[in-house]
Design an enzyme around this catalytic site. Sequence first.
Site, PDB file in Angstrom:
ATOM      1  N   GLU A  46       0.786  -1.311  -0.017  1.00 38.15           N
ATOM      2  CA  GLU A  46       0.082  -0.109   0.159  1.00 38.15           C
ATOM      3  C   GLU A  46       0.639   1.227  -0.036  1.00 38.15           C
ATOM      4  O   GLU A  46       1.308   1.539   0.896  1.00 38.15           O
ATOM      5  CB  GLU A  46      -0.891  -0.083   1.137  1.00 38.15           C
ATOM      6  CG  GLU A  46      -1.914   1.150   1.652  1.00 38.15           C
ATOM      7  CD  GLU A  46      -2.483   1.393   2.648  1.00 38.15           C
ATOM      8  OE1 GLU A  46      -2.917   2.671   3.309  1.00 38.15           O
ATOM      9  OE2 GLU A  46      -2.790   0.129   3.405  1.00 38.15           O
ATOM     10  N   ARG A  50       0.425  10.145   1.165  1.00 33.48           N
ATOM     11  CA  ARG A  50       0.727  11.279   2.177  1.00 33.48           C
ATOM     12  C   ARG A  50       1.804  11.955   1.765  1.00 33.48           C
ATOM     13  O   ARG A  50       2.384  13.045   2.256  1.00 33.48           O
ATOM     14  CB  ARG A  50       1.145  10.312   3.291  1.00 33.48           C
ATOM     15  CG  ARG A  50       0.018   9.633   3.941  1.00 33.48           C
ATOM     16  CD  ARG A  50       0.354   8.954   5.183  1.00 33.48           C
ATOM     17  NE  ARG A  50      -0.410   7.983   5.937  1.00 33.48           N
ATOM     18  CZ  ARG A  50      -0.114   7.253   6.631  1.00 33.48           C
ATOM     19  NH1 ARG A  50       0.733   7.198   7.381  1.00 33.48           N
ATOM     20  NH2 ARG A  50      -1.289   6.107   7.073  1.00 33.48           N
ATOM     21  N   THR A  74      -4.324   5.813   1.619  1.00 37.27           N
ATOM     22  CA  THR A  74      -4.700   7.268   2.037  1.00 37.27           C
ATOM     23  C   THR A  74      -5.320   8.119   1.052  1.00 37.27           C
ATOM     24  O   THR A  74      -5.250   9.138   0.842  1.00 37.27           O
ATOM     25  CB  THR A  74      -3.329   7.993   2.600  1.00 37.27           C
ATOM     26  OG1 THR A  74      -2.587   7.180   3.021  1.00 37.27           O
ATOM     27  CG2 THR A  74      -3.993   9.253   3.352  1.00 37.27           C
ATOM     28  N   LYS A 134     -11.025  -1.534   6.526  1.00 39.32           N
ATOM     29  CA  LYS A 134      -9.981  -1.397   7.268  1.00 39.32           C
ATOM     30  C   LYS A 134     -10.307  -0.729   8.460  1.00 39.32           C
ATOM     31  O   LYS A 134     -10.731   0.476   8.678  1.00 39.32           O
ATOM     32  CB  LYS A 134      -9.029  -0.387   6.340  1.00 39.32           C
ATOM     33  CG  LYS A 134      -7.771   0.133   6.930  1.00 39.32           C
ATOM     34  CD  LYS A 134      -6.917   1.010   5.906  1.00 39.32           C
ATOM     35  CE  LYS A 134      -5.701   1.454   6.578  1.00 39.32           C
ATOM     36  NZ  LYS A 134      -4.908   2.223   5.525  1.00 39.32           N
TER      37      LYS A 134
END
Length: 215
Positions: A46, A50, A74, A134
């Site tokens: 993943e 960010r 994200t 998640k």
Amino acid sequence: MTQQRPSPQALPAFTSRVVPVIVITKPAQAVPMAEALLAGGIDVMEITLRHAAGLLAIEAVAKAVPAMQVGAGTVTQASEVARVKDAGARFALSPGMTDGLVAEVLARQLPFVPGVMTPGEIMRARDHGFGLVKLFPAAQAGGLGMLKALGGPLADMRFCPTGGISLANLQDFLRLDNVAMVGGSWLTPLERVEAGDWAAITRLAREATELARAV
């Protein structure tokens, strides 16, 4: 004729039950990192948004390391969905879930793992068709105790807890029936990545893989 609704969560096939959560600051780090993780038995990663390098890193891995199932993490805004899919992300993950984000991943047919923290959010995700969510941040949400409690009323849901997972406790999480996989950032420590110490990343990946397989 009724139009068939696209599946919200046909994740790509990967074998690892440990998902590295990665912040890449230099796109050149992406391919050797992916190769190092694969060498350690981890075939999913993943790469988060960010940092501005995230999209370029996803694109690099998608093109150069086809055996790696690369996802975009994200993803918090609907406007990001098309960009991560165009970059080659095979799925997306988010710390939360909004109606706009869900609508866009469905429209783009991008597999998606929404973030949840409360029973109400989990039920809402299920109403949208998601069976895997998640739990984030897992430690602050109650960790093992929370997941055990959710296993009763929401037994049909599966979780990827992220936040507070480490080598020390990943087996405890993976032993739970409702935990499909775990996510964590410990697999790619910044100092090892910045030093280009890919052998260390492989060692960490192998360690996590062996622990996960032993469950």
